[in-house]
Design a protein around this motif. Sequence first.
Motif, PDB file in Angstrom:
ATOM      1  N   CYS A 137      -4.844   5.448  -7.347  1.00 56.36           N
ATOM      2  CA  CYS A 137      -4.234   6.743  -7.645  1.00 56.36           C
ATOM      3  C   CYS A 137      -3.127   6.671  -8.674  1.00 56.36           C
ATOM      4  O   CYS A 137      -2.694   7.712  -9.193  1.00 56.36           O
ATOM      5  N   GLY A 138      -2.642   5.459  -8.999  1.00 59.49           N
ATOM      6  CA  GLY A 138      -1.607   5.343 -10.014  1.00 59.49           C
ATOM      7  C   GLY A 138      -0.395   6.183  -9.687  1.00 59.49           C
ATOM      8  O   GLY A 138       0.061   6.239  -8.540  1.00 59.49           O
TER       9      GLY A 138
ATOM     10  N   THR B 142      -5.144  15.488   0.724  1.00 59.32           N
ATOM     11  CA  THR B 142      -5.180  14.381  -0.222  1.00 59.32           C
ATOM     12  C   THR B 142      -4.688  13.069   0.374  1.00 59.32           C
ATOM     13  O   THR B 142      -3.731  13.026   1.145  1.00 59.32           O
ATOM     14  N   SER B 143      -5.366  11.993  -0.057  1.00 58.13           N
ATOM     15  CA  SER B 143      -4.957  10.624   0.261  1.00 58.13           C
ATOM     16  C   SER B 143      -5.110   9.785  -1.001  1.00 58.13           C
ATOM     17  O   SER B 143      -5.931  10.099  -1.870  1.00 58.13           O
ATOM     18  N   GLY B 144      -4.317   8.725  -1.093  1.00 54.28           N
ATOM     19  CA  GLY B 144      -4.411   7.854  -2.258  1.00 54.28           C
ATOM     20  C   GLY B 144      -4.050   6.430  -1.909  1.00 54.28           C
ATOM     21  O   GLY B 144      -3.371   6.175  -0.906  1.00 54.28           O
TER      22      GLY B 144
ATOM     23  N   ILE C 222       2.942   3.728  -6.441  1.00 55.95           N
ATOM     24  CA  ILE C 222       2.948   4.403  -5.145  1.00 55.95           C
ATOM     25  C   ILE C 222       4.213   5.239  -4.985  1.00 55.95           C
ATOM     26  O   ILE C 222       4.176   6.376  -4.511  1.00 55.95           O
ATOM     27  N   ASP C 223       5.353   4.693  -5.377  1.00 53.77           N
ATOM     28  CA  ASP C 223       6.612   5.429  -5.256  1.00 53.77           C
ATOM     29  C   ASP C 223       6.564   6.725  -6.053  1.00 53.77           C
ATOM     30  O   ASP C 223       7.014   7.782  -5.578  1.00 53.77           O
ATOM     31  N   LEU C 224       6.042   6.661  -7.275  1.00 51.73           N
ATOM     32  CA  LEU C 224       5.938   7.861  -8.099  1.00 51.73           C
ATOM     33  C   LEU C 224       4.985   8.875  -7.470  1.00 51.73           C
ATOM     34  O   LEU C 224       5.279  10.077  -7.418  1.00 51.73           O
TER      35      LEU C 224
ATOM     36  N   ARG D 121      -1.114   5.088   0.377  1.00 54.18           N
ATOM     37  CA  ARG D 121      -0.919   3.750   0.928  1.00 54.18           C
ATOM     38  C   ARG D 121      -1.039   2.681  -0.159  1.00 54.18           C
ATOM     39  O   ARG D 121      -1.703   2.882  -1.174  1.00 54.18           O
ATOM     40  N   LEU D 122      -0.406   1.552   0.117  1.00 55.17           N
ATOM     41  CA  LEU D 122      -0.450   0.411  -0.787  1.00 55.17           C
ATOM     42  C   LEU D 122      -1.660  -0.449  -0.442  1.00 55.17           C
ATOM     43  O   LEU D 122      -1.861  -0.813   0.724  1.00 55.17           O
ATOM     44  N   GLY D 123      -2.488  -0.770  -1.453  1.00 52.07           N
ATOM     45  CA  GLY D 123      -3.636  -1.614  -1.186  1.00 52.07           C
ATOM     46  C   GLY D 123      -4.654  -1.546  -2.306  1.00 52.07           C
ATOM     47  O   GLY D 123      -4.443  -0.886  -3.327  1.00 52.07           O
TER      48      GLY D 123
END
Length: 257
Positions: free
Chosen positions: A48-49, A64-66, A74-76, A87-89
Amino acid sequence: MDGGTGDAWSAVASEWAELWGSFAEPARQRFIDAAGIQPGSRVLDVGCGSGEFLVMLDRVGAITSGIDPAPGMIDLARSRVPRADIRLGGAESLPWPERSFDVVAAVNALHFADDTDAALSELTRVAVPGGRIVIANWAEGELNDLNVIESAVAASYDEELLPDGELRLPGGLERLIADAGLDLLECGLIDVPWAVPGDDRLVRGVLMGEDAVGRAAGAATVIEAARSFRTGDGGYRLANAFRYVIARTPLVSVARA
């Protein structure tokens, strides 16, 4: 900037969002329209950038999920769509159960996976039976004006660009979909022009990730290579293309042994 680790993408997250974040909007909008995304649709954006597609999906009313491997991205994304499940991955191990999403998207992301077949299997696993898998990435270099500039930069270092990967070539995405046992619904090319207002933004976009010294050293090469793309107002317009597929998962899921 192709490839790179999550930390590398985190380091340029803000710059990426500024210079390239909206670039893939034509492909994203095509997916919203063609995949029938509407209020209540459950959509996962893989890779998702900085969250631009999530913003578009949220405006439609989708749930929505990313996921992205770069913490900075992810923070942005989370700051832009606070209600999204982000989520991070990576694509090869998605932290959601089977049948979680109506649509699973990967825009300019799947080719970064170490194993694209395994990644596509994961995208399919988390989609509902009869759900949509939508994928887009850069088309072959000869269809992209940006390739002219990047080739000139590589030549200035006595290097050559890497050859086009299979997913960039005609038929590559379609074969990937067929091998995964998905039904191909639509495929083709999408125009993704890149318009920049002047030299500074052009150089920063092409040489993203370089420090000030590197940008200064490469600026003349970039500007000269882009001369034929210059517009009357002093900016630049580069014609580029993405290849894309829209596929459907099997209507009946296959039980796992």
